[in-house]
Design a protein around this motif. Structure first.
Motif, PDB file in Angstrom:
ATOM      1  N   HIS A 100       0.819  -1.202   0.000  1.00 35.14           N
ATOM      2  CA  HIS A 100       0.000   0.000   0.000  1.00 35.14           C
ATOM      3  C   HIS A 100       0.851   1.249   0.000  1.00 35.14           C
ATOM      4  N   GLY A 101       0.257   2.303  -0.529  1.00 39.83           N
ATOM      5  CA  GLY A 101       0.963   3.571  -0.644  1.00 39.83           C
ATOM      6  C   GLY A 101       0.624   4.499   0.506  1.00 39.83           C
ATOM      7  N   HIS A 102       1.391   5.571   0.591  1.00 39.82           N
ATOM      8  CA  HIS A 102       1.166   6.565   1.638  1.00 39.82           C
ATOM      9  C   HIS A 102       1.470   7.952   1.071  1.00 39.82           C
ATOM     10  N   ILE A 103       0.575   8.882   1.337  1.00 40.74           N
ATOM     11  CA  ILE A 103       0.833  10.268   0.934  1.00 40.74           C
ATOM     12  C   ILE A 103       1.541  10.946   2.098  1.00 40.74           C
ATOM     13  N   THR A 104       2.811  11.260   1.902  1.00 42.89           N
ATOM     14  CA  THR A 104       3.586  11.891   2.969  1.00 42.89           C
ATOM     15  C   THR A 104       3.216  13.354   3.100  1.00 42.89           C
ATOM     16  N   SER A 105       3.088  14.047   1.982  1.00 37.68           N
ATOM     17  CA  SER A 105       2.805  15.484   2.044  1.00 37.68           C
ATOM     18  C   SER A 105       2.233  15.987   0.726  1.00 37.68           C
ATOM     19  N   LEU A 106       1.329  16.946   0.864  1.00 39.77           N
ATOM     20  CA  LEU A 106       0.680  17.567  -0.289  1.00 39.77           C
ATOM     21  C   LEU A 106       0.492  19.032   0.036  1.00 39.77           C
ATOM     22  N   SER A 139      -2.887   5.319   2.118  1.00 33.42           N
ATOM     23  CA  SER A 139      -3.246   5.912   3.408  1.00 33.42           C
ATOM     24  C   SER A 139      -2.641   7.313   3.534  1.00 33.42           C
ATOM     25  N   LEU A 140      -3.192   8.075   4.451  1.00 33.06           N
ATOM     26  CA  LEU A 140      -2.615   9.392   4.770  1.00 33.06           C
ATOM     27  C   LEU A 140      -3.149   9.856   6.115  1.00 33.06           C
ATOM     28  N   HIS A 141      -2.502  10.864   6.655  1.00 34.56           N
ATOM     29  CA  HIS A 141      -2.960  11.504   7.889  1.00 34.56           C
ATOM     30  C   HIS A 141      -3.295  12.955   7.588  1.00 34.56           C
ATOM     31  N   ALA A 175      -5.123  13.412  14.513  1.00 31.67           N
ATOM     32  CA  ALA A 175      -5.155  13.202  13.062  1.00 31.67           C
ATOM     33  C   ALA A 175      -6.276  12.243  12.699  1.00 31.67           C
ATOM     34  N   TYR A 176      -6.876  12.457  11.554  1.00 32.11           N
ATOM     35  CA  TYR A 176      -7.691  11.425  10.935  1.00 32.11           C
ATOM     36  C   TYR A 176      -6.744  10.555  10.124  1.00 32.11           C
TER      37      TYR A 176
END
Ligand code: ACO
Length: 186
Positions: A100-106, A139-141, A175-176
């Motif tokens: 699975h992937g993760h969005i670290t920052s946007l 996933s992301l926070h 965090a969500y």
């Protein structure tokens, strides 16, 4: 606005944008780690400044920023107005072994918001994580108070809130933990 894959030469400008837009910041080597390990998972949104009348020496080549520090230039005239930093989960201790992937920052620079840039950046990254790395979900926070980002993830991109992580952030905010299933077969 152009959306393209991020390269090593973009990381300084990405870090500048991140410092500008978010309290969660990372060392340059962490950006490098993302780009070298999962080159297809991170993207930048760029535009070209009309540099007529602007003295070239005003752009500091070392920091890629203008004297005020609020613009991040990659090369002459090209500036980064948004980025998404994505990765695959690679923690050997992680309980869930499904890829699975993760969005670290946007983030998107303030004057370029509400133009659909973040949504485009996210879609490119999600697609690559699925197609290139076989991610089954991403996933992301996000901070509970971050309405704009929450709207984007939940309403525009169909992420679901999986749980609340108490005091996830350094300042104590919750965090969500959000997730988007990418199984396109279903
Ligand atoms: N209020 C409500 N909804 C919003 C807002 C807002 N201010 N901004 C975006 N949205 C939602 C809307 O649903 C919007 O669709 P619509 O315009 O059709 O209504 C949708 O998101 C898409 O908006 P975009 O234009 O693609 O988003 P934008 O390019 O403006 O970037 C972002 C959104 C990244 C959250 C921007 O506001 C930003 O950079 N904020 C500061 C940094 C930040 O909070 N980053 C996310 C942290 S979480 C993480 O990094 C994993």
């Amino acid at each position: 606005i152009t959306i393209r894959q991020a390269t090593i030469s973009d990381i300084q400008a990405m870090q500048n944008a991140n410092l500008h837009n978010l309290p969660e910041n990372y060392q340059l080597k962490y950006y490098m780690y993302h780009i070298l390990s999962w080159p297809q998972a991170s993207f930048v949104a760029t535009t070209y400044d009309d540099i007529v009348g602007v003295n070239d020496t005003e752009v500091d080549i070392a920091t890629h920023s203008d004297p005020k520090g609020d613009t991040s230039y990659v090369r002459k005239g090209e500036k980064i107005v948004g980025y998404v930093l994505g990765k695959m989960e690679d923690d050997p201790e992680a309980e869930d072994k499904t890829p699975h992937g993760h969005i670290t920052s946007l983030s998107v620079m303030r004057t370029y918001r509400r133009m659909g840039i973040a949504e485009k950046l996210m879609k490119q990254s999600l697609y690559a994580m699925c197609e290139v790395f076989g991610a089954q979900y991403v996933s992301l926070h996000v901070r509970k108070s971050n309405r704009a980002a929450l709207h984007l993830y939940r309403d525009s991109l169909n992420f679901e809130i999986k749980s609340i992580e108490k005091s996830y952030y350094q300042d104590g905010e919750d965090a969500y933990a959000m997730r988007l299933e990418l199984d396109l077969e279903k």
